[in-house]
Scaffold this motif. Structure first.
Motif, PDB file in Angstrom:
ATOM      1  N   ASP A 218     -20.417  20.649  10.146  1.00 17.94           N
ATOM      2  CA  ASP A 218     -21.930  20.671  10.661  1.00 17.94           C
ATOM      3  C   ASP A 218     -22.386  18.886   9.840  1.00 17.94           C
ATOM      4  OD1 ASP A 218     -22.289  22.314  12.496  1.00 17.94           O
ATOM      5  OD2 ASP A 218     -23.443  24.378  10.989  1.00 17.94           O
ATOM      6  N   GLY A 219     -23.918  18.509  10.331  1.00 22.36           N
ATOM      7  CA  GLY A 219     -25.202  17.506  10.287  1.00 22.36           C
ATOM      8  C   GLY A 219     -23.778  16.537  10.137  1.00 22.36           C
ATOM      9  N   ASP A 220     -23.824  15.438   9.015  1.00 21.27           N
ATOM     10  CA  ASP A 220     -23.830  13.746   9.248  1.00 21.27           C
ATOM     11  C   ASP A 220     -22.769  13.011   7.874  1.00 21.27           C
ATOM     12  OD1 ASP A 220     -26.038  13.577   7.982  1.00 21.27           O
ATOM     13  OD2 ASP A 220     -26.760  12.605   8.607  1.00 21.27           O
ATOM     14  N   THR A 221     -22.478  14.384   7.000  1.00 23.04           N
ATOM     15  CA  THR A 221     -21.952  14.263   5.675  1.00 23.04           C
ATOM     16  C   THR A 221     -20.921  14.787   6.198  1.00 23.04           C
ATOM     17  OG1 THR A 221     -24.247  14.434   4.413  1.00 23.04           O
ATOM     18  CG2 THR A 221     -22.074  14.494   3.477  1.00 23.04           C
ATOM     19  N   PRO A 222     -19.768  13.955   5.203  1.00 18.00           N
ATOM     20  CA  PRO A 222     -18.094  14.772   5.278  1.00 18.00           C
ATOM     21  C   PRO A 222     -18.200  15.812   4.590  1.00 18.00           C
ATOM     22  CG  PRO A 222     -18.348  12.371   4.774  1.00 18.00           C
ATOM     23  CD  PRO A 222     -19.963  12.557   5.081  1.00 18.00           C
ATOM     24  N   ALA A 223     -17.337  16.422   5.718  1.00 16.06           N
ATOM     25  CA  ALA A 223     -16.835  18.367   4.545  1.00 16.06           C
ATOM     26  C   ALA A 223     -15.942  17.776   4.292  1.00 16.06           C
ATOM     27  CB  ALA A 223     -17.206  19.960   5.119  1.00 16.06           C
ATOM     28  N   THR A 224     -15.733  18.069   2.307  1.00 15.80           N
ATOM     29  CA  THR A 224     -14.595  17.766   1.960  1.00 15.80           C
ATOM     30  C   THR A 224     -13.757  19.091   2.022  1.00 15.80           C
ATOM     31  OG1 THR A 224     -16.142  17.250  -0.020  1.00 15.80           O
ATOM     32  CG2 THR A 224     -15.018  15.563   1.236  1.00 15.80           C
ATOM     33  N   PRO A 225     -12.734  19.341   1.322  1.00 17.91           N
ATOM     34  CA  PRO A 225     -12.098  20.735   1.791  1.00 17.91           C
ATOM     35  C   PRO A 225     -12.449  21.409   0.101  1.00 17.91           C
ATOM     36  CG  PRO A 225     -10.162  19.186   1.860  1.00 17.91           C
ATOM     37  CD  PRO A 225     -11.252  18.315   1.782  1.00 17.91           C
ATOM     38  N   CYS A 226     -12.739  22.503  -0.337  1.00 19.88           N
ATOM     39  CA  CYS A 226     -13.182  23.264  -1.641  1.00 19.88           C
ATOM     40  C   CYS A 226     -11.997  23.175  -1.812  1.00 19.88           C
ATOM     41  CB  CYS A 226     -13.599  24.894  -1.192  1.00 19.88           C
ATOM     42  SG  CYS A 226     -12.276  25.938  -0.392  1.00 19.88           S
ATOM     43  N   GLY A 227     -11.774  23.742  -3.555  1.00 17.15           N
ATOM     44  CA  GLY A 227     -10.924  23.675  -4.203  1.00 17.15           C
ATOM     45  C   GLY A 227      -9.583  24.806  -4.157  1.00 17.15           C
ATOM     46  N   ALA A 228     -10.113  25.698  -3.555  1.00 15.00           N
ATOM     47  CA  ALA A 228      -8.655  26.325  -3.415  1.00 15.00           C
ATOM     48  C   ALA A 228      -8.063  26.062  -2.207  1.00 15.00           C
ATOM     49  CB  ALA A 228      -9.408  28.262  -2.420  1.00 15.00           C
ATOM     50  N   CYS A 229      -8.398  25.321  -0.886  1.00 14.03           N
ATOM     51  CA  CYS A 229      -8.427  24.859   0.222  1.00 14.03           C
ATOM     52  C   CYS A 229      -7.437  23.704  -0.107  1.00 14.03           C
ATOM     53  CB  CYS A 229      -9.295  24.398   0.942  1.00 14.03           C
ATOM     54  SG  CYS A 229     -10.462  25.272   1.600  1.00 14.03           S
ATOM     55  N   ARG A 230      -7.535  22.678  -1.278  1.00 18.98           N
ATOM     56  CA  ARG A 230      -6.659  21.263  -1.909  1.00 18.98           C
ATOM     57  C   ARG A 230      -5.779  22.594  -2.204  1.00 18.98           C
ATOM     58  NH1 ARG A 230     -11.361  17.718  -4.076  1.00 18.98           N
ATOM     59  NH2 ARG A 230     -12.743  17.835  -2.788  1.00 18.98           N
ATOM     60  N   GLN A 231      -5.678  23.643  -2.487  1.00 18.84           N
ATOM     61  CA  GLN A 231      -4.436  24.203  -3.358  1.00 18.84           C
ATOM     62  C   GLN A 231      -3.540  24.226  -2.721  1.00 18.84           C
ATOM     63  OE1 GLN A 231      -3.832  23.859  -6.633  1.00 18.84           O
ATOM     64  NE2 GLN A 231      -1.378  24.777  -6.778  1.00 18.84           N
ATOM     65  N   THR A 232      -4.267  25.050  -1.056  1.00 17.83           N
ATOM     66  CA  THR A 232      -3.599  24.990  -0.174  1.00 17.83           C
ATOM     67  C   THR A 232      -2.897  24.460   0.563  1.00 17.83           C
ATOM     68  OG1 THR A 232      -5.198  27.456   0.013  1.00 17.83           O
ATOM     69  CG2 THR A 232      -3.199  27.236   1.840  1.00 17.83           C
ATOM     70  N   ILE A 233      -3.369  23.572   0.727  1.00 16.27           N
ATOM     71  CA  ILE A 233      -2.966  22.330   1.533  1.00 16.27           C
ATOM     72  C   ILE A 233      -1.925  21.101   0.796  1.00 16.27           C
ATOM     73  CG2 ILE A 233      -3.511  19.525   2.144  1.00 16.27           C
ATOM     74  CD1 ILE A 233      -6.665  20.361   2.685  1.00 16.27           C
ATOM     75  N   TYR A 234      -1.579  21.623  -0.361  1.00 17.03           N
ATOM     76  CA  TYR A 234      -0.549  20.604  -1.407  1.00 17.03           C
ATOM     77  C   TYR A 234       0.034  21.574  -0.823  1.00 17.03           C
ATOM     78  CZ  TYR A 234       1.866  18.762  -5.235  1.00 17.03           C
ATOM     79  OH  TYR A 234       2.360  18.572  -6.890  1.00 17.03           O
ATOM     80  N   GLU A 235       0.215  23.532  -0.921  1.00 21.02           N
ATOM     81  CA  GLU A 235       1.673  23.742  -0.650  1.00 21.02           C
ATOM     82  C   GLU A 235       2.157  23.105   0.120  1.00 21.02           C
ATOM     83  OE1 GLU A 235       2.615  26.059  -2.946  1.00 21.02           O
ATOM     84  OE2 GLU A 235       4.113  26.958  -1.675  1.00 21.02           O
ATOM     85  N   PHE A 236       1.495  23.583   1.290  1.00 23.69           N
ATOM     86  CA  PHE A 236       2.607  22.737   2.388  1.00 23.69           C
ATOM     87  C   PHE A 236       2.287  21.591   2.908  1.00 23.69           C
ATOM     88  CE2 PHE A 236       0.551  27.325   3.341  1.00 23.69           C
ATOM     89  CZ  PHE A 236       1.403  28.037   2.784  1.00 23.69           C
ATOM     90  N   GLY A 237       1.792  20.702   1.855  1.00 26.92           N
ATOM     91  CA  GLY A 237       1.881  19.004   2.578  1.00 26.92           C
ATOM     92  C   GLY A 237       1.121  18.001   1.034  1.00 26.92           C
ATOM     93  N   PRO A 238       2.391  18.197   0.303  1.00 33.59           N
ATOM     94  CA  PRO A 238       1.796  17.489  -1.085  1.00 33.59           C
ATOM     95  C   PRO A 238       1.534  15.897  -0.650  1.00 33.59           C
ATOM     96  CG  PRO A 238       3.949  18.137  -0.664  1.00 33.59           C
ATOM     97  CD  PRO A 238       3.200  19.200   0.286  1.00 33.59           C
ATOM     98  N   ASP A 239       1.980  15.407   0.472  1.00 30.15           N
ATOM     99  CA  ASP A 239       1.716  13.616   0.772  1.00 30.15           C
ATOM    100  C   ASP A 239       1.003  13.725   1.871  1.00 30.15           C
ATOM    101  OD1 ASP A 239       4.242  13.415  -1.041  1.00 30.15           O
ATOM    102  OD2 ASP A 239       5.631  13.741   0.534  1.00 30.15           O
ATOM    103  N   ALA A 240       0.307  14.941   2.540  1.00 31.75           N
ATOM    104  CA  ALA A 240      -0.471  15.077   3.508  1.00 31.75           C
ATOM    105  C   ALA A 240      -1.923  13.802   2.864  1.00 31.75           C
ATOM    106  CB  ALA A 240      -1.363  16.291   3.368  1.00 31.75           C
ATOM    107  N   THR A 241      -2.322  13.384   3.967  1.00 32.38           N
ATOM    108  CA  THR A 241      -3.514  12.657   4.321  1.00 32.38           C
ATOM    109  C   THR A 241      -4.794  13.135   4.333  1.00 32.38           C
ATOM    110  OG1 THR A 241      -3.413  11.591   6.607  1.00 32.38           O
ATOM    111  CG2 THR A 241      -2.667  10.671   4.645  1.00 32.38           C
TER     112      THR A 241
END
Ligand code: THU
Length: 147
Positions: free
Chosen positions: A87-110
């Motif tokens: 929500d709102g006008d400021t980018p929502a960045t992934p929390c720390g736990a989500c960063r770790q989960t993204i890395y598991e499945f997409g270490p080269d993901a943008t």
């Protein structure tokens, strides 16, 4: 965006998809809606929203929902891009736990982040930038390709 087997999707379109699905978030406690979209190298797109719980710590983030959805379908193609919109006008960045989960499945993901009221004011980065010196499968000498 990491290498894909098909033409890569338009990032602005991914953010629009994330903004659209965001309205389905179950957020009676925070009132903060988040939508996430995950793209795999084979061109498939998986959506997710945050799902809260009266026991606050059981909340599932939108990124986690999307990544679990991908696994549930049996898709094992690497994650190449993640879009997150709150929500709102400021980018929502992934929390720390989500960063770790993204890395598991997409270490080269943008990773592409925005606020729903300002999709153009987006933050474009990648998971290695968001999670430096990541602890991942290779540290355990495990090759998760296709797993
Ligand atoms: N949230 C997400 O869905 N993704 C994130 O990476 C950041 C936080 C959700 C969790 C909670 O439902 C709400 O945003 C407020 O923290």
């Amino acid at each position: 965006m990491a290498h894909m087997d098909v033409p890569p999707p338009d990032v602005a379109e991914l953010l629009r998809l994330a903004a659209d699905v965001r309205v389905n978030a179950y957020v009676p406690y925070s009132g903060f809606h988040v939508g996430a979209v995950v793209v795999t190298a084979d061109g498939q797109v998986f959506e997710g929203v945050n799902v809260e719980n009266a026991s606050y710590r059981l909340t599932t983030c939108a990124e986690q929902t999307a990544l679990v959805g991908r696994a549930t379908t049996g898709n094992r193609s690497p994650v190449v891009a993640v879009a997150v919109v709150g929500d709102g006008d400021t980018p929502a960045t992934p929390c720390g736990a989500c960063r770790q989960t993204i890395y598991e499945f997409g270490p080269d993901a943008t990773v592409h982040c925005a606020g729903a009221e300002a999709l153009d004011a987006r933050l474009d980065t990648d998971i290695r930038g968001l999670l430096p010196e990541a602890f991942g499968p290779d540290r355990l000498d495990v090759d998760v390709t296709g797993r």
